[in-house]
Write a protein that holds these residues in place. Structure first.
Motif, short mmCIF file in Angstrom:
data_model
loop_
_atom_site.label_atom_id
_atom_site.label_comp_id
_atom_site.label_asym_id
_atom_site.label_seq_id
_atom_site.Cartn_x
_atom_site.Cartn_y
_atom_site.Cartn_z
N ILE B 205 34.70 24.49 31.53
CA ILE B 205 34.35 24.35 30.10
C ILE B 205 35.12 25.38 29.31
O ILE B 205 35.70 25.10 28.28
CB ILE B 205 32.85 24.59 29.82
N LEU B 208 38.73 24.43 28.87
CA LEU B 208 39.04 23.24 28.10
C LEU B 208 38.49 23.25 26.68
O LEU B 208 39.00 22.56 25.81
CB LEU B 208 38.49 22.00 28.83
N ALA B 209 37.43 24.04 26.47
CA ALA B 209 36.77 24.00 25.16
C ALA B 209 37.74 24.41 24.06
O ALA B 209 38.39 25.44 24.15
CB ALA B 209 35.55 24.90 25.16
N SER B 210 37.83 23.59 23.03
CA SER B 210 38.69 23.93 21.91
C SER B 210 37.84 24.37 20.74
O SER B 210 36.62 24.50 20.84
CB SER B 210 39.58 22.74 21.54
#
Lengths: 280, 280
Positions: B205, B208-210
């Motif tokens: 997470i 990848l979390a933007s």
């Protein structure tokens, strides 16, 4: 290196700026079905020239496909039909569907499936900004199906944008993005609609809304032209996450109905642990 | 003017900074059940001295009650029992319950129900910041039950913080805040839980979390000590909004199941109109 960007919007335009500034690209060619977008991109100096697709392909070392994901399904096979030794990447938010369209293509090796994990709620060439990608991560999918030299070139491109690389298979990519990106958008759209439908008095919302509200509904400004095809292509994963999200909200609802504030608090404490993930 | 702040956290501490800097307060007294918080507040120069509650009341011109809303229900009547000509305000996010506790109090007129619409997801004296309130709005509730001179003093206090004033009755206030603030928090808590429960691999997470994900779950970092009492006191309104929010999500779900992407797009277009409200 000559880079052709097909689709000069938020992502394509921001990549154009970054690749030019970093020196990775000496010359940037823009291709877009909207001449207005191309004119804006020239005026904003995102691109050095605009060309028709075929000419853009022929002149490029690297082709970046940055259109909405539905258009990619038509354009990617067409681009691969024409490439010789060029490298082609897409920057879409869903991968399984797109990879399926080129799985047996004789030029499959020239294509590297790429997803830079960055964006904003805005779109179009006017939304392109420098530093959008700085320090973020790019996912490369199914690299074993790409030629080694093509992967090397994409690694250099990511390095030029100061992006870390994560390798995933396309199926895992689509599951993860449903969780860390797609559901956030549906949640924001739904929250905006809930408030707009109830609070007919927009002046009142405007007056009362604080930073917290703006933050949670920010993504509700996102473009439907970009997002509907993503939900369409990643429908099954999005439905799974959406079901779980609705269930979680229903658990909060049920605890409120039962006035079980102790369990309500326990859920909030658990949600708080997101801190260690987003406080980077 | 001497201002006593009861509860030196994000809101109380930020008000202390702002009122001192603007010159509205010559001297700030801090009252808190945590001596550690008071020590931090002294070190950070949020307050000039810390005192016991009664002494803080006696020495003040204006008393700001900035504890979680459950504590307010005990403290507000106790403070009014002791005040003479001082003005008392609370800064809580729910009003009907609290006003009920002092509705027949002989000193009711000295109290002005106040809600500055600003905050962050952090809490405690370390979270206090200048400019938190700058240009935002404060709701004053049921001002007809407050003495005129008390309301005037609170208007001057809001002006010193550069806040606009909106007048609402307590019941309307609680309905509006359920929509523009409380549901955003539940939505964020639920979204964080949904992702945390599914994505056991926190590193993934994190990678990848933007920015979009961080924005929608930002409020999930909020303190349960502050928020559970708000949901408890505004339970009926929050349940109404939560039901509608779940229904809206269920509509998105149903359209995905039916593959009705045209209606899905129409809903997104409607959600997009939130732009005119939050793009200030």
């Amino acid at each position: 290196m000559v880079v052709t960007v097909v689709g000069i919007g938020l992502i394509g335009g921001s990549m154009a700026i970054t690749l030019k500034e970093s020196g990775f690209a000496k010359h940037i060619i823009g291709v877009d079905r909207s001449q207005e977008n191309l004119d804006k991109a020239i005026r904003r100096r995102l691109i050095d020239e605009d060309l028709e697709l075929n000419e853009g392909i022929d002149k490029a070392d690297v082709i970046i496909l940055a259109t909405p994901v539905d258009t990619m399904k038509t354009l990617l096979p067409a681009i691969l039909d024409r490439v010789n030794q060029q490298v082609v990447i897409d920057v879409g938010s869903t991968k399984v569907d797109l990879l399926e369209t080129v799985k047996s293509h004789p030029k499959r090796g020239r294509y590297v499936s790429t997803h830079p994990m960055a964006g904003t709620e805005y779109s179009g060439p006017e939304a392109a900004i420098p530093n959008l990608f700085d320090g973020r991560c790019t996912v490369l999918c199914d690299v074993e199906d790409s030629d080694e030299d093509a992967v090397s070139k994409v690694k250099a491109l990511c390095a030029a944008m100061n992006m870390r690389i994560v390798y995933l298979d396309a199926k895992s990519h689509d599951v993860h993005t449903a969780y860390v990106s797609h559901i956030s958008h549906i949640s924001s759209f739904a929250l905006a609609l809930t408030v707009l439908e109830k609070e007919q008095d927009e002046k009142r919302i405007f007056e009362l809304a604080s930073g917290g509200f703006s933050s949670t509904v920010r993504l509700a400004k996102s473009s439907p032209a970009m997002w509907v095809p993503i939900f369409e292509q990643n429908r099954d994963n999005v439905l799974d996450v959406l079901d779980e999200h609705i269930n979680t909200l229903a658990r909060f609802r049920s605890l409120l109905i039962k006035k079980d504030y102790e369990s309500f608090e326990a859920m909030i404490r658990k949600a708080n642990t997101i801190r260690k993930i987003i406080d980077k």
